[in-house]
Design an enzyme around this catalytic site. Structure first.
Site, PDB file in Angstrom:
ATOM      1  N   ASP A  31       0.926  -1.039   0.033  1.00 35.74           N
ATOM      2  CA  ASP A  31       0.569  -0.156   0.135  1.00 35.74           C
ATOM      3  C   ASP A  31       0.918   0.887   0.508  1.00 35.74           C
ATOM      4  OD1 ASP A  31      -1.865  -1.431   0.195  1.00 35.74           O
ATOM      5  OD2 ASP A  31      -2.550  -1.310   1.627  1.00 35.74           O
ATOM      6  N   SER A  80     -35.015  -9.376 -17.393  1.00 35.91           N
ATOM      7  CA  SER A  80     -34.194 -11.077 -16.037  1.00 35.91           C
ATOM      8  C   SER A  80     -34.110 -12.303 -16.945  1.00 35.91           C
ATOM      9  CB  SER A  80     -35.379 -10.764 -15.180  1.00 35.91           C
ATOM     10  OG  SER A  80     -35.232 -11.264 -13.893  1.00 35.91           O
ATOM     11  N   GLU A 112     -21.266 -19.420 -16.564  1.00 29.91           N
ATOM     12  CA  GLU A 112     -20.847 -18.138 -15.566  1.00 29.91           C
ATOM     13  C   GLU A 112     -21.539 -18.617 -14.661  1.00 29.91           C
ATOM     14  OE1 GLU A 112     -21.671 -14.450 -17.265  1.00 29.91           O
ATOM     15  OE2 GLU A 112     -20.887 -14.902 -19.405  1.00 29.91           O
ATOM     16  N   LYS A 114     -23.530 -16.948 -11.238  1.00 34.43           N
ATOM     17  CA  LYS A 114     -24.154 -16.137 -11.120  1.00 34.43           C
ATOM     18  C   LYS A 114     -23.768 -15.264 -10.214  1.00 34.43           C
ATOM     19  CE  LYS A 114     -28.873 -15.132 -10.551  1.00 34.43           C
ATOM     20  NZ  LYS A 114     -28.953 -14.643 -10.369  1.00 34.43           N
ATOM     21  N   ASP A 116     -23.844 -13.317  -6.962  1.00 31.26           N
ATOM     22  CA  ASP A 116     -25.144 -12.634  -6.439  1.00 31.26           C
ATOM     23  C   ASP A 116     -24.677 -10.775  -6.168  1.00 31.26           C
ATOM     24  OD1 ASP A 116     -28.189 -12.533  -4.679  1.00 31.26           O
ATOM     25  OD2 ASP A 116     -26.585 -13.701  -3.130  1.00 31.26           O
ATOM     26  N   ARG A 135     -30.528  -1.570 -12.479  1.00 23.86           N
ATOM     27  CA  ARG A 135     -31.728  -2.076 -13.140  1.00 23.86           C
ATOM     28  C   ARG A 135     -32.635  -1.062 -13.272  1.00 23.86           C
ATOM     29  NH1 ARG A 135     -34.925  -6.097 -12.398  1.00 23.86           N
ATOM     30  NH2 ARG A 135     -34.693  -7.272 -15.037  1.00 23.86           N
ATOM     31  N   GLU A 171     -22.550  -7.380 -12.842  1.00 25.12           N
ATOM     32  CA  GLU A 171     -22.567  -7.210 -11.147  1.00 25.12           C
ATOM     33  C   GLU A 171     -21.655  -6.096 -10.090  1.00 25.12           C
ATOM     34  OE1 GLU A 171     -25.510  -8.412 -11.974  1.00 25.12           O
ATOM     35  OE2 GLU A 171     -26.300  -9.281 -10.083  1.00 25.12           O
ATOM     36  N   TYR A 223     -20.426  -9.044 -17.520  1.00 22.55           N
ATOM     37  CA  TYR A 223     -20.330  -9.466 -18.249  1.00 22.55           C
ATOM     38  C   TYR A 223     -21.247  -9.544 -19.726  1.00 22.55           C
ATOM     39  CZ  TYR A 223     -24.192  -9.474 -15.208  1.00 22.55           C
ATOM     40  OH  TYR A 223     -25.255  -9.085 -14.521  1.00 22.55           O
ATOM     41  N   LYS A 290     -25.597 -19.438 -21.145  1.00 20.07           N
ATOM     42  CA  LYS A 290     -26.047 -18.120 -22.167  1.00 20.07           C
ATOM     43  C   LYS A 290     -25.488 -19.363 -23.385  1.00 20.07           C
ATOM     44  CE  LYS A 290     -24.683 -14.497 -19.215  1.00 20.07           C
ATOM     45  NZ  LYS A 290     -24.126 -13.570 -19.009  1.00 20.07           N
ATOM     46  N   LYS A 314     -30.268 -22.218 -10.170  1.00 20.79           N
ATOM     47  CA  LYS A 314     -29.669 -21.553  -8.873  1.00 20.79           C
ATOM     48  C   LYS A 314     -29.400 -22.668  -8.288  1.00 20.79           C
ATOM     49  CE  LYS A 314     -31.915 -17.574  -9.091  1.00 20.79           C
ATOM     50  NZ  LYS A 314     -33.127 -17.297  -8.391  1.00 20.79           N
ATOM     51  N   CYS A 408     -39.773 -23.355  32.878  1.00 21.99           N
ATOM     52  CA  CYS A 408     -38.785 -22.621  32.443  1.00 21.99           C
ATOM     53  C   CYS A 408     -37.931 -23.245  33.048  1.00 21.99           C
ATOM     54  CB  CYS A 408     -39.119 -21.773  33.015  1.00 21.99           C
ATOM     55  SG  CYS A 408     -38.133 -20.311  32.467  1.00 21.99           S
ATOM     56  N   CYS A 411     -36.170 -20.145  35.085  1.00 20.54           N
ATOM     57  CA  CYS A 411     -36.725 -19.828  36.897  1.00 20.54           C
ATOM     58  C   CYS A 411     -37.766 -21.308  37.063  1.00 20.54           C
ATOM     59  CB  CYS A 411     -37.566 -18.433  36.683  1.00 20.54           C
ATOM     60  SG  CYS A 411     -39.136 -18.901  36.250  1.00 20.54           S
ATOM     61  N   CYS A 426     -44.080 -19.084  29.785  1.00 18.93           N
ATOM     62  CA  CYS A 426     -42.837 -18.854  30.791  1.00 18.93           C
ATOM     63  C   CYS A 426     -43.664 -17.894  31.307  1.00 18.93           C
ATOM     64  CB  CYS A 426     -42.051 -18.542  31.206  1.00 18.93           C
ATOM     65  SG  CYS A 426     -41.276 -18.239  32.923  1.00 18.93           S
ATOM     66  N   CYS A 431     -39.720 -13.767  35.756  1.00 18.31           N
ATOM     67  CA  CYS A 431     -38.364 -14.683  34.740  1.00 18.31           C
ATOM     68  C   CYS A 431     -36.791 -13.986  34.720  1.00 18.31           C
ATOM     69  CB  CYS A 431     -38.881 -16.366  34.039  1.00 18.31           C
ATOM     70  SG  CYS A 431     -37.734 -16.341  33.159  1.00 18.31           S
TER      71      CYS A 431
HETATM   72  S1  IVH Z   1     -26.131 -12.294 -17.730  1.00 24.91           S
HETATM   73  C1  IVH Z   1     -30.349 -11.291 -19.950  1.00 24.91           C
HETATM   74  N1  IVH Z   1     -24.258 -13.230 -16.188  1.00 24.91           N
HETATM   75  O1  IVH Z   1     -28.464 -12.501 -12.612  1.00 24.91           O
HETATM   76  C2  IVH Z   1     -29.312 -11.910 -19.680  1.00 24.91           C
HETATM   77  N2  IVH Z   1     -27.029 -12.120 -15.161  1.00 24.91           N
HETATM   78  O2  IVH Z   1     -30.972 -13.105 -12.518  1.00 24.91           O
HETATM   79  C3  IVH Z   1     -28.796 -11.461 -18.686  1.00 24.91           C
HETATM   80  N3  IVH Z   1     -26.614 -11.764 -12.625  1.00 24.91           N
HETATM   81  O3  IVH Z   1     -30.415  -9.596 -13.474  1.00 24.91           O
HETATM   82  C4  IVH Z   1     -27.994 -10.990 -17.691  1.00 24.91           C
HETATM   83  N4  IVH Z   1     -23.927 -13.499 -12.640  1.00 24.91           N
HETATM   84  O4  IVH Z   1     -27.898  -8.742 -12.523  1.00 24.91           O
HETATM   85  C5  IVH Z   1     -25.528 -12.420 -16.730  1.00 24.91           C
HETATM   86  N5  IVH Z   1     -22.660 -13.806 -14.875  1.00 24.91           N
HETATM   87  C6  IVH Z   1     -24.278 -13.563 -15.538  1.00 24.91           C
HETATM   88  C7  IVH Z   1     -24.646 -13.232 -13.957  1.00 24.91           C
HETATM   89  C8  IVH Z   1     -26.012 -11.994 -14.103  1.00 24.91           C
HETATM   90  C9  IVH Z   1     -25.261 -12.428 -12.324  1.00 24.91           C
HETATM   91  C10 IVH Z   1     -28.595 -11.309 -12.449  1.00 24.91           C
HETATM   92  C11 IVH Z   1     -27.921 -10.220 -12.710  1.00 24.91           C
HETATM   93  C12 IVH Z   1     -29.664 -10.322 -13.207  1.00 24.91           C
HETATM   94  C13 IVH Z   1     -30.077 -11.683 -12.502  1.00 24.91           C
HETATM   95  C14 IVH Z   1     -30.968 -12.710 -13.376  1.00 24.91           C
END
Ligand code: IVH
Length: 673
Positions: A31, A80, A112, A114, A116, A135, A171, A223, A290, A314, A408, A411, A426, A431
């Site tokens: 640093d 989505s 890829e 996903k 969070d 979004r 993200e 992405y 994808k 998921k 309890c 007590c 209780c 108590c």
């Molecule tokens: S692609 C049309 N790639 O998941 C495709 N989304 O449940 C658009 N997310 O709104 C999304 N990791 O915010 C894509 N590797 C990834 C992702 C990703 C997280 C989120 C994204 C999207 C949500 C959908």
């Protein structure tokens, strides 16, 4: 070397170190060395202000806190993703793709992780970051450029400067470590903990002060590119090529993505990451699959909500087998006896679990959970761990079934269960466990707000016998406090000051703090507004209580029962004698700080963490109005799951901002931020 050249050299060098540090977690310098480069650049820019540009690494945090976020339109809607929960769902997705494309064999996909976090759309104009937007409702989001600029994994300018205006999707997320650190800080400050990194990141992104956002340690992965054809490989653009381009431009691309020759390879990828994901520095809740060929994607198109060429797998809630040592019973503020499991510490979904909630005794019997044997435990993402059931229910020799204790554990008074309820209680009003939880609640922020009177001091006060009833708090002396552990003269004086201050609280705070069953903040405010004083509430008949708008029969009955108890009447008398404010003004409008006065919200869809009524009550307490339909006057539309599409469309047409549940939580926790 000229100043111009040195400035360019320093900027490139700093960006290289930022990339190494923030994207690859592989710093080359410590640093202080990094700071030397940054300081030299700052000094040169100060001496040559004509050479300062907005994409200089010195310019990440700029400007004063904003008043609010403007609504901006996305280049293309941010859709989505449809979900897949198991192998069958994945194969069904593949079948739909093949059918849509009229092909026999499973096509190439990119899998890829996903992430969070919260999705973000970054606009680069001639390679320079000009806008970052959330979004929102998919068509319009909030302009959070100033906050996005503070995220060091997001370059302020791209390396190869793709021409024109492009939008990069990705993200923003909070690394696990940063999340833990933030929660440690919350805990130390006595603030409520954040549920998960996603909500925390979303909350941070909505902060109006970029200087604060910069401190959060947010990061980002990208992405997707919208606006130009990228990833050209001969005549057919590929998603994998686009990911490589993004990386070459200096964007952070999560490195574990994989080209999969068909759906079998996708299934293998999902299987592989089910457990391996816990080794990552960020939270991932699944895999995004994808179609690799961009031309094929275009042929498939999208429904109104999802692209047909992608799906999100998921990860299932993680389950583990653990030894259930004992079932213990916790006594809450109202005396409710809740059993919980004491487990052999076991790592589930990345964290060590040694306790799990068990709801109620009937549930334990129904699931046939027995202490002394192995049980299945489960944890999904941000969900509290739970015991699913016995691991070997078919075993021939099993320990004896568990029985709810009849006394309890604190007590030893008998526990009671009304026939129509699932909860044992209780009933002993003195108590120590009830007193302890009751006092914690009394002093809490939402109630009497006595800073410093937290869990540890409450425990000491009760153990030392200094406090046997809530009213005793008002007879404490600084000397008595100083005799306790970790209580210096200064802290003791501070707590005494806080206790004294609470004497002048508004009546509703006291009413809420008393912990009368079913009386939440809202109920307490309604009662205080209607009756004006504690004495008038105490004197009100059940009918009079029930006649109050918003007070239902259950609440009215609970209030009546509480005030009928001689001990409670005595408590009120003692609090009065101690100089607490028990009389306020009668008024119809709710009282208390109202930072959301003048704002109007509409709620659509279901919320997961609270009922819509609760959300409405909480917003109203803060001064906001909650209405049933979106209009020009609406401040924001709060969108839960399965929302009404007409409300969303109308909000989008009128340019009304939307908030998801995470945003709502942040609004409720810090309405002024
Ligand atoms: S692609 C049309 N790639 O998941 C495709 N989304 O449940 C658009 N997310 O709104 C999304 N990791 O915010 C894509 N590797 C990834 C992702 C990703 C997280 C989120 C994204 C999207 C949500 C959908």
């Amino acid at each position: 070397m000229t100043a111009t050249n040195r400035i360019h050299q320093l900027r490139d060098e700093i960006r290289r170190h930022e990339e190494l540090y923030y994207m690859h977690a592989a710093p080359e310098v410590a640093d202080p060395e990094f700071d030397v480069l940054m300081n030299e650049l700052k000094a040169l820019e100060a001496a040559h202000p004509e050479l300062l540009t907005s994409d200089s690494p010195t310019q990440r945090v700029g400007g004063r806190p904003a008043e609010g976020f403007a609504t901006v339109e996305h280049l293309q809607p941010m859709l989505s993703l449809d979900n897949a929960y198991n192998q069958d769902d994945l194969r069904a997705f593949d079948e739909r793709v093949r059918k849509g494309l009229a092909i026999e064999t499973s096509p190439a996909y990119v899998a890829e992780l996903k992430i969070d976090g919260l999705s973000i759309a970054l606009t680069y104009d001639e390679g320079r970051l000009v806008r970052g937007a959330t979004r929102g409702d998919g068509s319009r989001g909030e302009d959070v450029t100033a906050n996005v600029r503070t995220v060091r994994a997001i370059p302020l300018s791209l390396k190869c400067r793709p021409p024109g205006r492009i939008e990069i999707r990705g993200e923003i997320y909070l690394p696990k470590k940063a999340f833990e650190r933030m929660n440690q800080e919350q805990e130390a400050a006595g603030e409520p903990l954040f549920a998960n990194p996603r909500n925390t990141a979303a909350g941070a992104m909505r902060n109006l002060d970029p200087a604060l956002v910069a401190k959060r340690g947010l990061s980002a992965w990208s992405y997707q590119v919208v606006g130009i054809a990228v990833g050209e490989s001969e005549d057919s653009p590929l998603h994998s090529g686009m990911l490589q381009d993004l990386k070459a431009w200096g964007m952070a691309v999560e490195p574990h993505w994989r080209e999969c020759a068909g759906i079998d390879a996708v299934v293998a990828f999902c299987d592989e990451w089910r457990d391996k994901r816990h080794t990552l520095a960020f939270e991932t809740d699944g895999v995004v699959i994808k179609l690799n060929d961009v031309a094929m994607r275009e042929r498939l198109g999208a429904t109104s909500k999802f692209p047909r060429w992608a799906t999100a797998f998921k990860f299932p809630a993680e389950r583990k087998i653990a030894m259930l040592h004992r079932i213990e019973v916790n006594i809450g503020r109202t005396g409710a006896a809740t059993p919980y499991a004491v487990l052999e510490p076991t790592v589930v979904a990345g964290s060590t679990i040694s306790m799990a909630t068990l709801h109620n005794p009937d549930d334990i019997i129904r699931k046939d959970i027995r202490p002394g044997e192995l049980v299945i435990i489960e944890k999904a993402g941000d969900v509290i761990p739970r015991v699913v059931g016995p691991a070997h229910p078919e075993a021939l020799e099993r320990p004896a079934p568990w029985l709810m204790p009849t006394a309890c554990p604190v007590c030893s008074s008998p526990l009671h269960k009304p026939d129509d309820e699932a909860v044992w209680r209780c009933e002993n009003s003195s108590c120590p466990s009830k007193l302890r939880r009751g006092l914690e609640h009394f002093a809490s922020r939402g109630a009497m707000n006595i800073e410093g009177l937290g869990e540890s001091l409450v425990a000491q006060l009760i153990e030392s016998g200094l406090v046997k009833s809530v009213a005793d708090v008002y007879h404490l002396s600084a000397e008595a406090l100083e005799g306790l552990e970790r209580m210096g003269r200064k802290s003791a004086a501070k707590v005494m000051g806080e206790i004294d201050k609470s004497r002048r609280n508004l009546v509703w705070r006291l009413l809420y703090g008393l912990g009368i069953r079913h009386v939440g903040e809202r109920g307490a405010q309604v009662l205080a507004d209607h009756f004006g004083s504690v004495a008038d509430i105490q004197a009100a008949s059940l009918e009079q209580l029930q006649q109050v708008h918003e007070i239902g029969p259950v609440l009215a009955e609970a209030v009546r029962t509480w005030f009928d108890e001689p001990r409670n009447r005595e408590l009120i008398a003692r609090l009065q004698a101690a100089g607490l404010t028990l009389t306020g003004e009668r008024k119809v409008a709710p009282v208390g700080p109202q930072p959301l006065l003048g704002k109007t919200y509409v709620i659509t869809g279901e919320l997961s963490g609270m009922s819509r009524d609760d959300a409405q009550a909480k917003l109203e307490v803060l001064g906001a109005k909650v209405t049933g339909s979106v209009s020009k006057k609406t401040t924001a539309l709060i969108v839960g799951t399965e929302p009404g599409t007409s409300k969303i469309e109308k909000a989008s047409r009128l340019g009304i901002a939307t908030l998801d549940e995470a945003g709502l939580l942040i609004l409720l926790i810090s309405p002024t931020s």
